[in-house]
Design a protein around this motif. Structure first.
Motif, mmCIF file in Angstrom:
data_model
loop_
_atom_site.group_PDB
_atom_site.id
_atom_site.type_symbol
_atom_site.label_atom_id
_atom_site.label_comp_id
_atom_site.label_asym_id
_atom_site.label_seq_id
_atom_site.Cartn_x
_atom_site.Cartn_y
_atom_site.Cartn_z
ATOM 1 N N VAL A 13 31.128 34.245 -25.300
ATOM 2 C CA VAL A 13 30.710 35.349 -26.171
ATOM 3 C C VAL A 13 31.587 35.356 -27.419
ATOM 4 C CG1 VAL A 13 30.596 37.854 -26.428
ATOM 5 C CG2 VAL A 13 29.789 36.773 -24.320
ATOM 6 N N LEU A 14 30.949 35.357 -28.574
ATOM 7 C CA LEU A 14 31.633 35.512 -29.853
ATOM 8 C C LEU A 14 31.369 36.928 -30.333
ATOM 9 C CD1 LEU A 14 33.207 34.314 -32.277
ATOM 10 C CD2 LEU A 14 30.989 33.596 -33.222
ATOM 11 N N LEU A 15 32.373 37.781 -30.257
ATOM 12 C CA LEU A 15 32.246 39.190 -30.628
ATOM 13 C C LEU A 15 32.657 39.371 -32.077
ATOM 14 C CD1 LEU A 15 31.725 42.143 -29.940
ATOM 15 C CD2 LEU A 15 34.041 42.262 -28.986
ATOM 16 N N MET A 16 31.742 39.863 -32.893
ATOM 17 C CA MET A 16 31.940 39.961 -34.339
ATOM 18 C C MET A 16 32.330 41.384 -34.726
ATOM 19 S SD MET A 16 31.085 36.840 -35.274
ATOM 20 C CE MET A 16 30.783 36.962 -37.028
ATOM 21 N N LEU A 17 33.485 41.518 -35.370
ATOM 22 C CA LEU A 17 33.989 42.814 -35.837
ATOM 23 C C LEU A 17 33.911 42.835 -37.356
ATOM 24 C CD1 LEU A 17 37.108 43.162 -33.510
ATOM 25 C CD2 LEU A 17 34.727 43.818 -33.065
#
Length: 290
Positions: free
Chosen positions: A31-35
């Motif tokens: 999972v690449l969580l984008m902030l």
């Protein structure tokens, strides 16, 4: 989609599957969580540029509390500690384990809050065009704005960064948007990006108010708590968070964990000014062993 986290409903969106058919097995993607940056914007500023990574990661886009389509919650909770804790609680609520967390600009500050407060949670960290402490390299920022925009923009930057200190009047805000913001990037932004984004000025005004957290936060005493591999990436010509800010972060992190990449001819959005180089660096980092 919304999920209840720490007393507010946070909006998120997902791009790509977690498991994909790969011959006789279902291959699991990280999972690449984008902030997202801001504060005050939403996750849409990352799209469609980062969609190119959906083949190697399931991309999860999150709107911070008080931003985008997420609920506000109490104004006093618009702070980096809460935003960082929200990331941890968001992952717990959705069952996201060992995320790769990417934060650019303000999103990088939230990523630092998350990684220093919950050091065992992320598997990797990607920090782009951000800073670990407030109000640093102000004269350097003014110098860069003047280099790119001339004396008028330089004078405007000096007033905003050194004199107004977070409480500009509306005329000054309008002048900044018209004269200074076009110099955030070398390659002009798609005007539809701003039209698509939800812009919540109240959270930006809170964060940057006189005495607000944008001026006083400091992660340097806690950077040695970070336990995961970290990519620090920035543009050599960034007038918002100069490359010196990223160099300082890289120097303060445990050396065995950090990878530092400086991008020539790039300003505050490497993905805008050098999309192929930026995506290649992130792709290498995501695919590299821990």
């Amino acid at each position: 989609m919304h999920v209840s986290v720490n007393g507010v409903r946070l909006f998120f969106d997902v791009e790509g599957a977690k498991f994909v058919p790969d011959g006789p097995v279902m291959r699991e993607k990280p999972v690449l969580l984008m902030l997202h940056g801001g504060p005050g914007f939403d996750h849409s500023i990352y799209r469609p540029a980062y969609s190119a990574l959906a083949d190697i990661a399931q991309i999860v886009y999150l709107d911070h509390r008080g931003n985008g389509r997420s609920e506000d919650g109490p104004q006093q909770n618009w702070n980096l500690a809460q935003w960082g804790d929200d990331v941890r609680a968001f992952c717990d609520a959705l069952g996201i384990v060992d995320p790769i967390v990417l934060g650019a600009s303000f999103g990088g500050m939230v990523a630092l809050a998350y990684a220093t407060r919950h050091p065992a949670a992320p598997s990797k960290l990607i920090l782009i065009s951000t800073a670990a402490t407030g109000d640093e390299y102000l004269e350097r920022r003014v110098e860069l704005f003047e280099r790119f925009g001339g004396p008028e923009v330089g004078a405007l930057a000096r007033r905003r960064l050194l004199e107004e200190q977070g409480h500009p009047d509306q005329a000054s805000v309008d002048a900044w948007v018209r004269l200074a913001m076009p110099h955030y990037t070398r390659v002009p932004r798609d005007p539809d990006m701003a039209r698509r984004a939800i812009n919540r000025q109240e959270v930006l005004q809170w964060f940057t108010r006189p005495g607000g957290e944008s001026h006083s936060y400091n992660f340097f005493p806690d950077l040695d708590r970070i336990q995961c591999p970290t990519l620090v990436l920035g543009g050599e010509d960034d007038p918002i968070h100069p490359i010196e800010s990223q160099a300082d972060i890289a120097a303060a992190l445990p050396p065995q964990l950090v990878r530092f990449e400086r991008f020539a001819d790039c300003r505050h959005a490497c993905i805008q000014d050098a999309p192929e180089r930026t995506l290649a660096a992130i792709r290498r980092f995501i695919m590299s062993p821990k």
